[in-house]
Design a protein around this motif. Structure first.
Motif, mmCIF file in Angstrom:
data_model
loop_
_atom_site.group_PDB
_atom_site.id
_atom_site.type_symbol
_atom_site.label_atom_id
_atom_site.label_comp_id
_atom_site.label_asym_id
_atom_site.label_seq_id
_atom_site.Cartn_x
_atom_site.Cartn_y
_atom_site.Cartn_z
ATOM 1 N N ALA A 81 -3.040 9.336 -9.929
ATOM 2 C CA ALA A 81 -3.706 8.037 -10.018
ATOM 3 C C ALA A 81 -3.407 7.180 -8.802
ATOM 4 C CB ALA A 81 -3.274 7.319 -11.294
ATOM 5 N N GLY A 82 -2.160 7.272 -8.308
ATOM 6 C CA GLY A 82 -1.749 6.451 -7.186
ATOM 7 C C GLY A 82 -2.373 6.838 -5.864
ATOM 8 N N TYR A 83 -3.129 7.922 -5.831
ATOM 9 C CA TYR A 83 -3.765 8.348 -4.581
ATOM 10 C C TYR A 83 -4.742 7.287 -4.064
ATOM 11 C CZ TYR A 83 -5.335 11.813 -1.155
ATOM 12 O OH TYR A 83 -5.616 12.497 0.002
ATOM 13 N N SER A 84 -5.199 6.434 -4.956
ATOM 14 C CA SER A 84 -5.991 5.266 -4.562
ATOM 15 C C SER A 84 -5.274 4.012 -5.038
ATOM 16 C CB SER A 84 -7.380 5.304 -5.194
ATOM 17 O OG SER A 84 -8.053 4.053 -5.028
ATOM 18 N N PRO A 85 -5.284 2.931 -4.247
ATOM 19 C CA PRO A 85 -4.665 1.689 -4.719
ATOM 20 C C PRO A 85 -5.253 1.187 -6.031
ATOM 21 C CG PRO A 85 -5.131 1.553 -2.368
ATOM 22 C CD PRO A 85 -5.782 2.817 -2.867
ATOM 23 N N LEU A 86 -6.487 1.590 -6.334
ATOM 24 C CA LEU A 86 -7.142 1.141 -7.561
ATOM 25 C C LEU A 86 -6.960 2.110 -8.723
ATOM 26 C CD1 LEU A 86 -10.501 -0.226 -6.071
ATOM 27 C CD2 LEU A 86 -8.572 -1.555 -6.953
ATOM 28 N N GLY A 87 -6.371 3.281 -8.476
ATOM 29 C CA GLY A 87 -6.186 4.253 -9.541
ATOM 30 C C GLY A 87 -5.322 3.749 -10.686
ATOM 31 N N PRO A 88 -4.131 3.184 -10.391
ATOM 32 C CA PRO A 88 -3.302 2.656 -11.479
ATOM 33 C C PRO A 88 -3.973 1.508 -12.232
ATOM 34 C CG PRO A 88 -1.976 3.040 -9.519
ATOM 35 C CD PRO A 88 -3.413 3.202 -9.105
ATOM 36 N N ARG A 254 3.798 6.180 -8.835
ATOM 37 C CA ARG A 254 2.526 5.654 -8.327
ATOM 38 C C ARG A 254 2.516 5.596 -6.801
ATOM 39 N NH1 ARG A 254 3.423 2.108 -12.958
ATOM 40 N NH2 ARG A 254 4.578 0.727 -11.573
ATOM 41 N N TRP A 255 3.604 5.106 -6.220
ATOM 42 C CA TRP A 255 3.638 4.969 -4.765
ATOM 43 C C TRP A 255 3.712 6.317 -4.067
ATOM 44 C CZ3 TRP A 255 1.876 0.721 -3.025
ATOM 45 C CH2 TRP A 255 2.097 -0.488 -3.698
ATOM 46 N N LEU A 256 4.187 7.344 -4.762
ATOM 47 C CA LEU A 256 4.170 8.687 -4.188
ATOM 48 C C LEU A 256 2.738 9.114 -3.908
ATOM 49 C CD1 LEU A 256 5.671 11.245 -3.353
ATOM 50 C CD2 LEU A 256 5.680 11.957 -5.750
ATOM 51 N N GLY A 257 1.831 8.781 -4.812
ATOM 52 C CA GLY A 257 0.427 9.096 -4.586
ATOM 53 C C GLY A 257 -0.132 8.387 -3.369
ATOM 54 N N GLN A 258 0.233 7.123 -3.178
ATOM 55 C CA GLN A 258 -0.271 6.382 -2.023
ATOM 56 C C GLN A 258 0.336 6.894 -0.725
ATOM 57 O OE1 GLN A 258 -1.517 2.475 -1.921
ATOM 58 N NE2 GLN A 258 -1.298 2.060 -4.089
ATOM 59 N N ALA A 259 1.613 7.277 -0.762
ATOM 60 C CA ALA A 259 2.236 7.849 0.441
ATOM 61 C C ALA A 259 1.538 9.157 0.808
ATOM 62 C CB ALA A 259 3.729 8.075 0.202
ATOM 63 N N ARG A 260 1.217 9.959 -0.195
ATOM 64 C CA ARG A 260 0.510 11.213 0.061
ATOM 65 C C ARG A 260 -0.871 10.950 0.648
ATOM 66 N NH1 ARG A 260 -0.833 13.968 -5.099
ATOM 67 N NH2 ARG A 260 -3.037 13.957 -4.513
ATOM 68 N N ARG A 261 -1.534 9.903 0.145
ATOM 69 C CA ARG A 261 -2.853 9.534 0.694
ATOM 70 C C ARG A 261 -2.731 9.144 2.164
ATOM 71 N NH1 ARG A 261 -7.390 6.655 -1.221
ATOM 72 N NH2 ARG A 261 -8.953 6.571 0.455
ATOM 73 N N ALA A 262 -1.741 8.329 2.495
ATOM 74 C CA ALA A 262 -1.555 7.913 3.893
ATOM 75 C C ALA A 262 -1.292 9.126 4.774
ATOM 76 C CB ALA A 262 -0.405 6.915 3.986
ATOM 77 N N ARG A 334 8.796 5.415 4.897
ATOM 78 C CA ARG A 334 8.814 6.121 6.178
ATOM 79 C C ARG A 334 7.530 6.924 6.366
ATOM 80 N NH1 ARG A 334 14.335 7.059 4.620
ATOM 81 N NH2 ARG A 334 13.811 9.155 3.881
ATOM 82 N N VAL A 335 7.059 7.534 5.289
ATOM 83 C CA VAL A 335 5.824 8.311 5.371
ATOM 84 C C VAL A 335 4.650 7.431 5.796
ATOM 85 C CG1 VAL A 335 4.108 9.571 4.003
ATOM 86 C CG2 VAL A 335 6.536 10.077 3.718
ATOM 87 N N VAL A 336 4.522 6.287 5.164
ATOM 88 C CA VAL A 336 3.401 5.399 5.477
ATOM 89 C C VAL A 336 3.549 4.814 6.878
ATOM 90 C CG1 VAL A 336 2.178 3.309 4.779
ATOM 91 C CG2 VAL A 336 3.035 4.878 3.045
ATOM 92 N N ASP A 337 4.752 4.457 7.261
ATOM 93 C CA ASP A 337 4.987 3.908 8.598
ATOM 94 C C ASP A 337 4.630 4.933 9.674
ATOM 95 O OD1 ASP A 337 6.027 1.822 10.368
ATOM 96 O OD2 ASP A 337 7.701 3.198 10.725
ATOM 97 N N ARG A 338 5.059 6.186 9.470
ATOM 98 C CA ARG A 338 4.717 7.228 10.446
ATOM 99 C C ARG A 338 3.210 7.460 10.483
ATOM 100 N NH1 ARG A 338 8.507 10.507 7.554
ATOM 101 N NH2 ARG A 338 10.636 10.205 8.329
#
Length: 393
Positions: A81-88, A254-262, A334-338
């Motif tokens: 669900a977290g793969y999109s900011p709107l999923g959760p 949830r944030w793991l999904g967003q990090a994976r998306r980034a 770190r994932v998102v920053d990179r």
């Protein structure tokens, strides 16, 4: 730990992934959202789609219409669900409602569940959790509560100021933490549309993913019937831990999904974009950053699954949730920053969703306890374990 995913959970994982890809991502540029989060109309529309897909409030008990997921199952579904900011938002698994649903299931009376929990699980209302206060009030240390509740007959009268109350604007009801005249913290349930409750303003913040934003809420002479005390009077701090330990972990999911998306956005760019005669990924300065992303995503997922497994075994998991919160919030950051760095100029603009994830993600290292508070808790746990080992020597 058994890392095997049974077929029914595999189907749910795949369905959630399809739902996010086919439905939710199409709303990411919808104009019905601003610096204070998705608007109510957008949220309601997304919730309606999740209901049609059989994905609404999957963490809630089956008796209330949820899927009764275990913590490990939540880790899998919440990441998707977290793969999109709107999923959760769509699945009704975002903070604070997700944590409030868990707390109400554990502590609320049957009448309270019927009045507040049932419509919350059904996605018909939102809620907020009112604990944090401006200095010198409660923050990382909830024992510093300044909000008071005094008994008058069959009612309590609540006075106090709360801030950084996620989802306050438009919430149907609140769970309020206040201290009684004897100093003991107590939780109260109260509708937000009654006299004595005022959302004074919304606070501007880096993130923009929570419907209702972050509000400053004042309680002045709010009268709450004694029947609306959540659980037992004086047990507020204990109930806070009932809510917060799992809530820290679901943030990580949830944030793991967003990090994976980034990361996926950065990989797609690095494998296509040419510079100095070759693809970006063929330059070690870029390729190694993506390799480090893989390492951080893997370690974060293992931390989440381990803590989820501990909770599923019936343990409180406070120490494990602190470990997971620090590991995941810092690794995922770190994932998102990179990823922003790999994307270059486009990574810091609205051309890429990664810039939005970057802003949202930074606050995660503070929500539900900053890394420093959890490191202090972890150090105290180490000290206790060392003392036990010394006693047994």
């Amino acid at each position: 730990m058994d890392f095997a995913i049974d077929p029914s959970l595999q189907e749910l994982q795949a369905r959630t992934r399809r739902f996010v890809a086919e439905v939710v991502r199409g709303y990411e540029n919808d104009p019905r959202q601003d610096g204070h989060g998705p608007h109510e109309a957008l949220r309601d529309e997304l919730v309606g789609h999740a209901r049609e897909w059989g994905l609404l409030s999957p963490h809630a008990g089956r008796e209330f219409g949820g899927l009764g997921l275990s913590h490990v199952a939540k880790a899998i579904v919440f990441e998707e669900a977290g793969y999109s900011p709107l999923g959760p938002v769509a699945l009704n698994i975002h903070a604070p409602d997700e944590g409030n649903i868990h707390l109400l299931e554990q502590v609320a009376s049957p009448a309270q569940k019927e009045r507040w929990l049932k419509p919350l699980v059904e996605g018909r209302v939102r809620s907020c959790f009112c604990m944090t206060e401006p200095a010198p009030g409660a923050g990382s240390d909830p024992s510093m509560l300044q909000t008071t509740a005094r008994r008058e007959g069959d009612e309590y009268v609540i006075d106090g100021l709360k801030w950084f109350i996620t989802g306050a604007r438009g919430a149907g009801f609140a769970i309020i933490m206040a201290r009684l005249e004897d100093g003991n913290a107590t939780m109260f349930l109260a509708d937000m549309d009654q006299p004595g409750v005022r959302v004074e303003r919304l606070m501007d913040s880096l993130d923009s993913c929570f419907t209702g934003g972050h509000g400053v809420v004042r309680f002045e002479g709010l009268r709450v019937p004694a029947a609306d005390v959540l659980g037992e009077p004086g047990q507020g701090l204990r109930y806070a831990q009932v809510r917060l330990a799992p809530a820290r972990l679901t943030h990580c999911m949830r944030w793991l999904g967003q990090a994976r998306r980034a990361h996926d956005e950065a990989v797609a760019y690095a494998t296509q974009r040419q510079a100095f005669g070759k693809r970006l990924i063929d330059h070690e300065g870029v390729g190694f950053q993506l390799a480090d992303n893989e390492l951080d995503l893997h370690s974060a997922r293992l931390a989440v699954w381990h803590c989820a497994w501990v909770l599923d075994q019936g343990h409180k998991g406070r120490h494990e949730s602190s470990v997971a919160k620090v590991m995941c919030s810092e690794a995922q950051w770190r994932v998102v920053d990179r990823s922003v760095q790999v994307l270059g100029g486009s990574g810091v603009t609205g051309e890429r969703i990664v810039s939005r994830i970057f802003r949202d993600m930074r606050a995660f290292r503070i929500y539900d306890g900053p890394s420093e508070t959890h490191r202090w808790s972890i150090a105290k746990h180490i000290d206790r374990q060392a003392a036990k080992a010394g006693e047994g020597a």
